[in-house]
Design an enzyme around this catalytic site. Structure first.
Site, PDB file in Angstrom:
ATOM      1  N   ARG A 150       0.835  -1.197   0.000  1.00  0.00           N
ATOM      2  CA  ARG A 150       0.000   0.000   0.000  1.00  0.00           C
ATOM      3  C   ARG A 150       0.870   1.248   0.000  1.00  0.00           C
ATOM      4  NH1 ARG A 150      -1.913   0.881   4.317  1.00  0.00           N
ATOM      5  NH2 ARG A 150      -1.220  -0.922   5.502  1.00  0.00           N
ATOM      6  N   TYR A 204      -1.594  -3.620  -6.908  1.00  0.00           N
ATOM      7  CA  TYR A 204      -1.317  -4.470  -5.744  1.00  0.00           C
ATOM      8  C   TYR A 204      -2.289  -4.268  -4.588  1.00  0.00           C
ATOM      9  CZ  TYR A 204       1.586  -7.547  -2.939  1.00  0.00           C
ATOM     10  OH  TYR A 204       2.041  -8.615  -2.212  1.00  0.00           O
ATOM     11  N   HIS A 216     -10.640  -2.158  11.660  1.00  0.00           N
ATOM     12  CA  HIS A 216      -9.552  -3.004  11.163  1.00  0.00           C
ATOM     13  C   HIS A 216      -9.323  -4.121  12.184  1.00  0.00           C
ATOM     14  CE1 HIS A 216      -5.103  -3.095   9.574  1.00  0.00           C
ATOM     15  NE2 HIS A 216      -5.844  -4.010   9.001  1.00  0.00           N
ATOM     16  N   GLY A 227      -0.367  -9.577  13.152  1.00  0.00           N
ATOM     17  CA  GLY A 227      -0.867 -10.820  13.721  1.00  0.00           C
ATOM     18  C   GLY A 227      -2.368 -11.074  13.683  1.00  0.00           C
ATOM     19  N   LYS A 228      -3.140 -10.318  12.909  1.00  0.00           N
ATOM     20  CA  LYS A 228      -4.587 -10.564  12.875  1.00  0.00           C
ATOM     21  C   LYS A 228      -4.926 -11.919  12.244  1.00  0.00           C
ATOM     22  CE  LYS A 228      -5.561  -6.763  10.737  1.00  0.00           C
ATOM     23  NZ  LYS A 228      -4.171  -6.302  10.753  1.00  0.00           N
ATOM     24  N   THR A 229      -4.362 -12.186  11.058  1.00  0.00           N
ATOM     25  CA  THR A 229      -4.695 -13.440  10.383  1.00  0.00           C
ATOM     26  C   THR A 229      -4.274 -14.626  11.242  1.00  0.00           C
ATOM     27  OG1 THR A 229      -4.476 -12.359   8.242  1.00  0.00           O
ATOM     28  CG2 THR A 229      -4.345 -14.769   8.251  1.00  0.00           C
ATOM     29  N   ASN A 230      -3.083 -14.529  11.841  1.00  0.00           N
ATOM     30  CA  ASN A 230      -2.604 -15.612  12.700  1.00  0.00           C
ATOM     31  C   ASN A 230      -3.534 -15.837  13.887  1.00  0.00           C
ATOM     32  OD1 ASN A 230       0.258 -16.890  12.158  1.00  0.00           O
ATOM     33  ND2 ASN A 230       0.258 -14.819  11.325  1.00  0.00           N
ATOM     34  N   ASP A 261      -9.528  -9.543   9.075  1.00  0.00           N
ATOM     35  CA  ASP A 261      -8.986  -8.209   8.795  1.00  0.00           C
ATOM     36  C   ASP A 261      -9.949  -7.059   9.082  1.00  0.00           C
ATOM     37  OD1 ASP A 261      -6.607  -6.833   7.794  1.00  0.00           O
ATOM     38  OD2 ASP A 261      -7.824  -6.229   6.089  1.00  0.00           O
ATOM     39  N   ASN A 277       6.226  -8.612   2.021  1.00  0.00           N
ATOM     40  CA  ASN A 277       4.779  -8.371   1.920  1.00  0.00           C
ATOM     41  C   ASN A 277       4.149  -9.258   0.839  1.00  0.00           C
ATOM     42  OD1 ASN A 277       2.369  -7.041   2.793  1.00  0.00           O
ATOM     43  ND2 ASN A 277       2.466  -5.682   1.017  1.00  0.00           N
ATOM     44  N   ARG A 280       1.821 -12.023  -0.561  1.00  0.00           N
ATOM     45  CA  ARG A 280       0.477 -12.292  -0.022  1.00  0.00           C
ATOM     46  C   ARG A 280      -0.208 -13.430  -0.761  1.00  0.00           C
ATOM     47  NH1 ARG A 280      -1.788  -8.604   4.153  1.00  0.00           N
ATOM     48  NH2 ARG A 280      -0.117  -7.110   4.447  1.00  0.00           N
ATOM     49  N   ARG A 315       3.026  -3.791  17.753  1.00  0.00           N
ATOM     50  CA  ARG A 315       4.359  -4.366  17.946  1.00  0.00           C
ATOM     51  C   ARG A 315       5.158  -3.442  18.835  1.00  0.00           C
ATOM     52  NH1 ARG A 315       6.682  -8.144  14.184  1.00  0.00           N
ATOM     53  NH2 ARG A 315       4.899  -8.675  12.895  1.00  0.00           N
TER      54      ARG A 315
HETATM   55  P1  GTP Z   1      -2.306  -7.661   7.566  1.00  0.00           P
HETATM   56  O1  GTP Z   1      -2.880  -8.664   6.640  1.00  0.00           O
HETATM   57  O2  GTP Z   1      -1.263  -6.797   6.959  1.00  0.00           O
HETATM   58  O3  GTP Z   1      -3.369  -6.828   8.207  1.00  0.00           O
HETATM   59  O4  GTP Z   1      -1.503  -8.473   8.713  1.00  0.00           O
HETATM   60  P2  GTP Z   1      -2.040  -9.254   9.962  1.00  0.00           P
HETATM   61  O5  GTP Z   1      -2.330  -8.308  11.071  1.00  0.00           O
HETATM   62  O6  GTP Z   1      -3.132 -10.169   9.551  1.00  0.00           O
HETATM   63  O7  GTP Z   1      -0.731 -10.080  10.395  1.00  0.00           O
HETATM   64  P3  GTP Z   1      -0.369 -11.629  10.226  1.00  0.00           P
HETATM   65  O8  GTP Z   1      -1.239 -12.497  11.082  1.00  0.00           O
HETATM   66  O9  GTP Z   1      -0.317 -11.956   8.791  1.00  0.00           O
HETATM   67  O10 GTP Z   1       1.087 -11.663  10.852  1.00  0.00           O
HETATM   68  C1  GTP Z   1       2.119 -10.840  10.365  1.00  0.00           C
HETATM   69  C2  GTP Z   1       3.440 -11.275  10.873  1.00  0.00           C
HETATM   70  O11 GTP Z   1       3.450 -11.292  12.296  1.00  0.00           O
HETATM   71  C3  GTP Z   1       3.829 -12.683  10.432  1.00  0.00           C
HETATM   72  O12 GTP Z   1       5.177 -12.683  10.037  1.00  0.00           O
HETATM   73  C4  GTP Z   1       3.633 -13.513  11.663  1.00  0.00           C
HETATM   74  O13 GTP Z   1       4.496 -14.618  11.673  1.00  0.00           O
HETATM   75  C5  GTP Z   1       3.904 -12.533  12.788  1.00  0.00           C
HETATM   76  N1  GTP Z   1       3.133 -12.878  13.995  1.00  0.00           N
HETATM   77  C6  GTP Z   1       1.805 -13.107  14.068  1.00  0.00           C
HETATM   78  N2  GTP Z   1       1.423 -13.446  15.327  1.00  0.00           N
HETATM   79  C7  GTP Z   1       2.547 -13.411  16.075  1.00  0.00           C
HETATM   80  C8  GTP Z   1       2.813 -13.662  17.458  1.00  0.00           C
HETATM   81  O14 GTP Z   1       1.930 -13.980  18.270  1.00  0.00           O
HETATM   82  N3  GTP Z   1       4.105 -13.512  17.875  1.00  0.00           N
HETATM   83  C9  GTP Z   1       5.096 -13.164  17.011  1.00  0.00           C
HETATM   84  N4  GTP Z   1       6.324 -13.046  17.496  1.00  0.00           N
HETATM   85  N5  GTP Z   1       4.884 -12.935  15.700  1.00  0.00           N
HETATM   86  C10 GTP Z   1       3.633 -13.045  15.235  1.00  0.00           C
HETATM   87  C1  SPV Z   2      -2.941  -4.381   5.237  1.00  0.00           C
HETATM   88  O1  SPV Z   2      -1.931  -3.774   4.878  1.00  0.00           O
HETATM   89  O2  SPV Z   2      -3.513  -4.150   6.323  1.00  0.00           O
HETATM   90  C2  SPV Z   2      -3.495  -5.445   4.383  1.00  0.00           C
HETATM   91  C3  SPV Z   2      -2.950  -5.601   3.047  1.00  0.00           C
HETATM   92  O3  SPV Z   2      -4.414  -6.143   4.787  1.00  0.00           O
HETATM   93  S1  SPV Z   2      -3.709  -4.538   1.919  1.00  0.00           S
HETATM   94  O4  SPV Z   2      -4.941  -5.173   1.447  1.00  0.00           O
HETATM   95  O5  SPV Z   2      -2.765  -4.354   0.816  1.00  0.00           O
HETATM   96  O6  SPV Z   2      -4.031  -3.297   2.551  1.00  0.00           O
HETATM   97 MN    MN Z   3      -4.874  -5.737   7.322  1.00  0.00          MN
END
Ligand code: GTP
Ligand code: SPV
Ligand code: MN
Length: 606
Positions: free
Chosen positions: A80, A219, A248, A273-276, A295, A385, A387, A418
């Site tokens: 973005r 993208y 968000h 870490g949202k998806t995780n 998300d 990044n 995806r 973070r």
């Molecule tokens: P967007 O799609 O950009 O909104 O990201 P997101 O918030 O969904 O983050 P996502 O779950 O994809 O995690 C992003 C990064 O953070 C990855 O590299 C993960 O491995 C790391 N991560 C997620 N959860 C944890 C956690 O509990 N601890 C640590 N140390 N890293 C984490």
């Molecule tokens: C974010 O950056 O929070 C995403 C990826 O979920 S994007 O859809 O490119 O904004």
């Molecule tokens: Mn996001």
């Protein structure tokens, strides 16, 4: 069909305003032809084959990942572009201090110049889509006009796209017009490239008229306009006007050994870490997490005074690096088929790979820039990044109610970022307004999800800094107002917590194992919300009482735990001063937040 209106054979709708707008944009952008997308399988196969032939997509090996594709973007188009994202409200003050404001009349003139002829030699796809469950009065329909077939395929995964959305729109329904061009017209003598884009990028929003114009990027959130542009920036303005919340946030459902289920929403900045968390595999025996969204959450206060959340999306657009069987098995399993991967690495046998998928990189990788991967040179095979886009319905942990138009009642809301220092593993807000104060002060170390310096600390109120379509101070006031207006004085609204999985020790190592072990924090959150466990007061909020956090089976030394749950008062005096300074920079904050600031300072001095 002898009595069919002549235009109906060419256009699948009689929506006069939609037809007129499509005509207007075609006149401006001069595409070679126009295709209305129905979202069918046949259309998916036709467009994906067309993109394979054009070199934009690589079809992955059918025995590994059926019906899945790989794309490599232009290296100048990988995330973005926040510096090129504009909120063009009539008044500058309505965009607030955190947005790039531009005058709407001037910007319209600029867009008309920029988009003139911008689709020359390309097809303009008309992509109707619905954010939220089909048929729900709370869903919002958008129509994206795009010259990118990659965007069409991605939108089919990420939203309810095609004929059902168009049918729902009817002959006079409301839709958000979304115009997208990669900004590379195929004029005489110009040859197409695998990933067309333009160095000049514009992501433009007109909040009052609910319009989106995006130029120059293909993208993610820059181009899939239903996601950040509609479901957050425009929707946040609609939500302010109509009394709901567009956030968000992930949404998950957690069930304990007693069989009781609770839904939790959580806002963390991009790549935090949202998806995780949405797909978490509980480290605690007897507890399970199911996924509702990863998300975005649209939330409304119900007649019972509870907050009900809906995931407006239909797919996951997740960060690939770091996603592996040990961190997020559900995501890995979701990706078994029907997925589009962008900027990962490609294996010699026609599959995708990224850092964290397996411990070591397979031999013969091609990196995200199309070069043979050499682990010795220190640069990753996948872009940080990189995806995946994949249908939510394929997720093994998807909850049965994930697409229920009624939404799910939320028990607790988490906010986090973070933070290597200062912020404890978990803190409970004293009340709603204190929670709003905690959320308003979230800061996070930068990630690769947006351009900018990775690792630099920045304020990201509510994890909405890049996504709030209006003045952040008004947004805080809207949150405060939501509780004030709620039935039962807001007493049935969720409890609010601040979390931080990213505290580091002196050697820069994470103190907390994270991922599945975050369930330990969720358990405490649920037990606090149902009055089953204890907390102790601290100047910054309530912390788990000694022994209240379930650490059974976890090898965490006492010193790490002390640090994770500690509040360093001297450090927090600096934090509080930083909060005051950064809140003031946002404009005139609501009196309730100024009061929270004063109370924090008071608690820190006694
Ligand atoms: P967007 O799609 O950009 O909104 O990201 P997101 O918030 O969904 O983050 P996502 O779950 O994809 O995690 C992003 C990064 O953070 C990855 O590299 C993960 O491995 C790391 N991560 C997620 N959860 C944890 C956690 O509990 N601890 C640590 N140390 N890293 C984490
Ligand atoms: C974010 O950056 O929070 C995403 C990826 O979920 S994007 O859809 O490119 O904004
Ligand atoms: Mn996001």
């Amino acid at each position: 069909m002898a009595d069919m209106h002549p235009s109906e054979t060419a256009h699948p709708t009689r929506h006069a305003a939609l037809l007129a707008w499509v005509d207007d944009i075609a006149t401006l952008t001069t595409p070679r032809d126009i295709q209305w997308c129905d979202g069918s399988e046949a259309e998916w196969h036709r467009l994906s084959q067309q993109l394979v032939d054009a070199g934009t997509l690589v079809r992955l090996a059918a025995d590994k990942r059926p019906n899945s594709f790989y794309a490599r973007s232009d290296p100048r188009d990988v995330a973005r572009v926040e510096s090129r994202t504009f909120i063009c409200s009539e008044k500058a003050e309505d965009a607030g201090a955190t947005n790039n404001w531009r005058d709407p009349a001037e910007t319209r003139a600029d867009m008309n110049r920029l988009f003139a002829g911008s689709m020359t030699g390309r097809t303009m796809y008309v992509v109707p889509f619905c954010m939220g469950p089909l048929g729900s009065p709370n869903s919002v329909i958008g129509v994206e006009l795009t010259d990118s077939p990659y965007v069409v395929l991605s939108m089919r995964i990420m939203a309810r796209m095609g004929k059902p959305a168009l049918d729902m729109l009817g002959n006079d329904g409301f839709f958000v017009p979304c115009i997208h061009s990669v900004g590379m017209p195929l004029t005489e003598g110009v040859a197409d490239v695998a990933w067309p884009c333009n160095d000049e990028k514009w992501i433009v929003h007109y909040p009052e008229t609910r319009e989106i114009w995006s130029y120059g990027s293909g993208y993610g959130g820059n181009a899939l306009l239903g996601k950040k542009c509609l479901a957050l920036r425009i929707a946040s303005v609609m939500a302010r006007d109509d009394g709901w919340l567009a956030e968000h946030m992930l949404i998950l459902k957690i069930t304990g050994p007693d069989g009781a289920s609770h839904n939790i929403a959580a806002a963390f900045p991009s790549a935090c870490g949202k998806t995780n968390m949405a797909m978490l595999e509980c480290a605690l025996p007897g507890w399970t997490v199911e996924t509702i969204g990863d998300d975005i959450a649209w939330m409304r206060v119900g007649q019972d005074g509870r907050l009900y959340a809906v995931n407006p999306e239909a797919g996951f657009f997740g960060v690939a690096p770091g996603t592996g069987p040990s961190t997020n098995r559900n995501a890995v399993d979701t990706l078994h088929a029907n997925a589009i991967f962008t900027n990962t690495a490609l294996t010699a046998d026609g599959d995708v790979w990224w850092e964290g998928l397996t411990k070591t990189a397979p031999e013969g990788l091609t990196d995200w820039q199309g070069k043979p991967f050499d682990p010795a040179n220190g640069t990753p095979a996948a872009h940080p990044n990189a995806r995946f886009a994949v249908p939510a319905s394929q997720c093994p942990s998807i909850a049965a109610e994930w697409d229920d138009p009624a939404g799910v009642p939320i028990t607790a809301i988490l906010f986090g970022g973070r933070r290597a220092t200062a912020v404890p593993l978990v803190t409970e807000a004293y009340d709603w307004n204190h929670g709003v104060y905690l959320a308003a002060n979230i800061a996070s170390e930068g990630t690769a999800a947006a351009e900018g310096k990775v690792g630099a600390l920045r304020r990201d109120p509510f994890a909405m800094l890049p996504f709030c379509g209006y003045d952040m101070c008004q947004y805080f006031a809207h949150w405060i107002e939501t509780a004030r207006k709620a039935p039962n004085g807001g007493a049935n609204l969720p409890k609010i917590f601040l979390v931080n999985w990213f505290r580091k020790d002196a050697n820069g190592k994470f103190l907390w194992p994270g991922f599945g072990d975050n369930a330990r924090v969720l358990k405490w959150v649920v037990e606090r919300s149902t009055g089953q466990t204890d907390a102790i007061d601290s100047p910054i909020g309530r912390l788990p009482a000694p022994g209240a956090l379930d650490l059974g089976g976890l090898d965490l030394d006492e010193a790490a735990l002390t640090e994770l749950l500690g509040v360093d008062v001297e450090l927090w005096k600096e934090e509080a001063a930083g909060n005051a300074r950064d809140l003031a920079a946002l404009g005139t904050i609501p009196a309730e937040l100024a009061e929270q600031q004063a109370r924090l300072e008071e608690r820190l001095t006694v």
